[in-house]
Design an enzyme around this catalytic site. Structure first.
Site, PDB file in Angstrom:
ATOM      1  CB  THR A  27      -0.910   0.047   1.247  1.00  0.00           C
ATOM      2  OG1 THR A  27      -0.106   0.275   2.408  1.00  0.00           O
ATOM      3  CG2 THR A  27      -1.685  -1.250   1.419  1.00  0.00           C
ATOM      4  CB  ALA A  56       1.837  -0.164   6.689  1.00  0.00           C
ATOM      5  CB  ILE A  82       8.252  -0.234   8.387  1.00  0.00           C
ATOM      6  CG1 ILE A  82       7.755  -0.904   9.678  1.00  0.00           C
ATOM      7  CG2 ILE A  82       8.116   1.286   8.475  1.00  0.00           C
ATOM      8  CD1 ILE A  82       6.259  -0.791   9.908  1.00  0.00           C
ATOM      9  CE  LYS A  83       5.742   1.072  -0.735  1.00  0.00           C
ATOM     10  NZ  LYS A  83       4.469   1.048  -1.492  1.00  0.00           N
ATOM     11  CB  ILE A  84      11.445   3.611   5.053  1.00  0.00           C
ATOM     12  CG1 ILE A  84      10.820   3.366   6.430  1.00  0.00           C
ATOM     13  CG2 ILE A  84      12.476   4.727   5.121  1.00  0.00           C
ATOM     14  CD1 ILE A  84      11.809   3.046   7.514  1.00  0.00           C
TER      15      ILE A  84
END
Length: 230
Positions: A27, A56, A82-84
């Protein structure tokens, strides 16, 4: 190659998951903004549908903000990734989170140099955006070839997620290059099922079967063996 679906729409995720081909979900803030649901609640619901990595994205600018958001999101479910973003602050956050056992997906990668740095920082996944490069007049799939060539030389614990996919050809090219994952929008996944020869073949089988059934149901003619009365 693993297939992720790139959407935050629950109904599309449920439908694609029912096909038996979805390994995870990605997402982003743009996708989430289209859904009429609180972000964390939405992520929780997605985790109930797909048993695989669920990306996310954090929204903070500083490493401290990203780490704080990332830890909170990671509490939602064991499958949360965790999307960074690929920035200097993002790499600081990636190093911290990955060292604490939290999986990170470094996003918005547009060069092999960025991919290498993300791997060095401890990213579990990296997401090069092929479609956006194509939109800018470059060859997005050439980047995937470069990244796969670089990573083949080393033993990074990082998987390449081919992102920003526009059409099925992107998916096939990614698979031929040995990419680990393709994250695919619902409409592109749907198109991958289609081929005119498949449709024509199904129609022919149905037509031939209908002829067979009609022949079977047709009453057989019986000869009249009774003798005529004199």
């Amino acid at each position: 190659m693993k297939i992720f679906i790139d959407t935050a729409n629950l109904e599309k995720i449920k439908e694609a998951n029912s096909w038996g081909i979805v390994d995870g979900v990605t997402t982003n803030p743009s996708l989430v903004s289209k859904e009429n649901m609180d972000f964390k609640t939405l992520v929780k619901e997605i985790c109930k549908v797909v048993d695989g990595p669920i990306s996310a994205e954090v929204m903070g600018d500083s490493a401290e903000e990203m780490v704080k958001e990332g830890k909170e999101l990671a509490k939602i479910h064991k499958n949360i990734v965790i999307k960074i973003p690929m920035t200097k602050e993002g790499m600081k956050a990636t190093k911290v989170l990955s060292s604490e056992g939290i999986n990170v997906n470094v996003t918005l990668i547009f060069s092999a140099a960025q991919a290498l740095l993300a791997c060095k920082a401890g990213a579990r996944y990296i997401s090069p955006f092929v479609g956006r490069l194509d939109d800018a007049g470059q060859d997005g799939m050439k980047l995937i070839a470069e990244i796969m060539n670089v990573l083949d030389n080393y033993d990074f614990n990082t998987e390449v997620i081919v992102a920003s996919i526009r059409h099925p050809i992107h998916v096939i090219d990614a698979a031929q290059m040995g990419a680990d994952i393709a994250t695919i929008p619902f409409d592109v996944l749907d198109k991958m099922f289609n081929h005119p020869l498949t449709d024509n073949g199904i129609k022919r089988f149905k037509d031939d079967w209908a002829k067979c059934e009609n022949t079977t149901k047709r009453p057989s003619k019986q000869k009249n063996t009774s003798k005529a009365k004199k």
